[in-house]
Design an enzyme around this catalytic site. Structure first.
Site, PDB file in Angstrom:
ATOM      1  N   TYR A 131       0.849  -1.177   0.000  1.00  0.00           N
ATOM      2  CA  TYR A 131       0.000   0.000   0.000  1.00  0.00           C
ATOM      3  C   TYR A 131       0.893   1.238   0.000  1.00  0.00           C
ATOM      4  CZ  TYR A 131      -3.118   3.641   1.769  1.00  0.00           C
ATOM      5  OH  TYR A 131      -3.824   4.810   1.937  1.00  0.00           O
ATOM      6  N   HIS A 132       0.569   2.217  -0.855  1.00  0.00           N
ATOM      7  CA  HIS A 132       1.411   3.406  -1.016  1.00  0.00           C
ATOM      8  C   HIS A 132       0.891   4.546  -0.155  1.00  0.00           C
ATOM      9  CE1 HIS A 132       4.181   6.179  -2.711  1.00  0.00           C
ATOM     10  NE2 HIS A 132       4.422   5.485  -3.808  1.00  0.00           N
ATOM     11  N   GLY A 133       1.673   4.931   0.855  1.00  0.00           N
ATOM     12  CA  GLY A 133       1.346   6.101   1.659  1.00  0.00           C
ATOM     13  C   GLY A 133       1.650   7.369   0.897  1.00  0.00           C
TER      14      GLY A 133
END
Length: 332
Positions: A131-133
């Site tokens: 998951y890309h913050g």
């Protein structure tokens, strides 16, 4: 000599430094009531100071770490023979170790960074899907800790705009950043590399929020890469990653602007010292009978399960800060 309460000019005696400064400005500019303007300016600066810290601090910290990294790479490039080059013939291995210790130190001090579940990463090749913050700093911490703990190095796929940033060519090369396409990713995995990719990419980074919504759209190329390379997929999620840095992605005009120019034009703020923990999920093994669509859905479900297990939704900055300080007290 002039006393501390005396003026160097005739007339009323200034009672403070601010009054004295206003008096000098008035004499120089000829503008009346300069003290009122100056007092208002000081007041305004104090009011805006927290906002300045919130917006400027992330950029300042990022550029400090980046410039330090570039300096270390420059030193290594000039003195390659003095560093460890015996790890699989990788002439940059010494530089990678230096960068790993730099970023791991930053993660320990600022976020109390932890890595859990790295035993789920096999000795051979695998595709890590994360998951890309708002910022990829959690990936840098993960990469650093993995190299230090397991002596494994992980390459990563990045958006095309990263390769346009000036002065980062060597940094990108050392980090093993790849642009793709799929054939290149498959080739890297067949060579035995670990490869990380965030299907949500920049769009997920900028426009997801404290609900941690996965924004993959119809992307399934990563699944086809894993199928073609015959490697497992490993889901990865970092707890509180969106509480450390927030974006103004909720502004509709910024979303429209991004969709038009495809550049990260959304402002960010924060870099709060929240607790960050990266969790590595169980591998999704290679299955020759599965389709890319089915593998995409399976991977998304696994990543959502990690988020549901390890992240309180909606995310809360204050709660994430308290987690960091409570952990630090236990360590002390």
């Amino acid at each position: 000599m002039i006393g501390s309460n005396e003026s160097s000019t005739e007339g009323p005696v200034p009672t403070s430094y601010l009054t004295f400064l206003a008096y000098l400005l008035g004499q120089w500019t000829g503008v009346e009531h300069t003290e009122d303007y100056l007092s208002y300016g000081v007041y305004l600066s104090w009011v805006l100071f927290p906002l300045a810290i919130a917006f400027i601090l992330p950029v300042a910290i990022f550029f400090f770490c980046l410039n330090t990294s570039l300096l270390l790479l420059h030193i290594h490039k000039r003195r390659k023979t003095g560093f460890n080059e015996g790890h699989s013939g990788d002439v940059w291995y010494g530089a990678k170790e230096m960068l790993a210790n730099l970023w791991d130190g930053h993660g320990r001090i600022w976020h109390g960074y932890e890595l859990h579940g790295d035993e789920n990463i096999p000795e051979g090749p695998a595709l890590i899907v994360f998951y890309h913050g708002a910022s990829p700093v959690d990936y840098l911490y993960f990469m650093a800790r993995l190299l230090i703990r397991r002596k494994r190095y992980c390459h990563v796929v990045a958006d095309h705009f990263v390769f346009r940033l000036p002065g980062l060519k060597t940094f990108i090369e050392v980090l093993g950043v790849m642009h793709g396409p799929k054939e290149v990713c498959v080739s890297a995995l067949k060579k035995g590399y670990l490869l990380a990719i965030s299907p949500g990419g920049v769009r997920e980074a900028l426009f997801s929020d404290e609900t941690y919504a996965i924004m993959w759209g119809n992307r399934k190329g990563f699944a086809q890469v894993a199928i073609d390379a015959k490697v497992p997929i490993i889901p990865m999620f970092t707890q509180n990653v969106r509480e450390g840095i927030r974006t103004l992605g909720g502004i509709k005009i910024l979303r429209k602007l991004y969709e038009r120019i495809r550049l990260p034009v959304v402002p960010m703020y924060g870099w709060f010292p929240v607790k960050l923990r990266t969790f590595i999920g169980e591998p999704i093994p290679y299955d020759p009978n599965i389709t890319a669509e089915e593998l995409t859905a399976k991977t998304k479900a696994a990543l959502q399960a990690l988020i549901a297990k390890h992240q309180k939704i909606p995310g809360n900055i204050l709660r994430a800060l308290m987690e960091r300080f409570q952990t630090r007290q236990k360590e002390d």
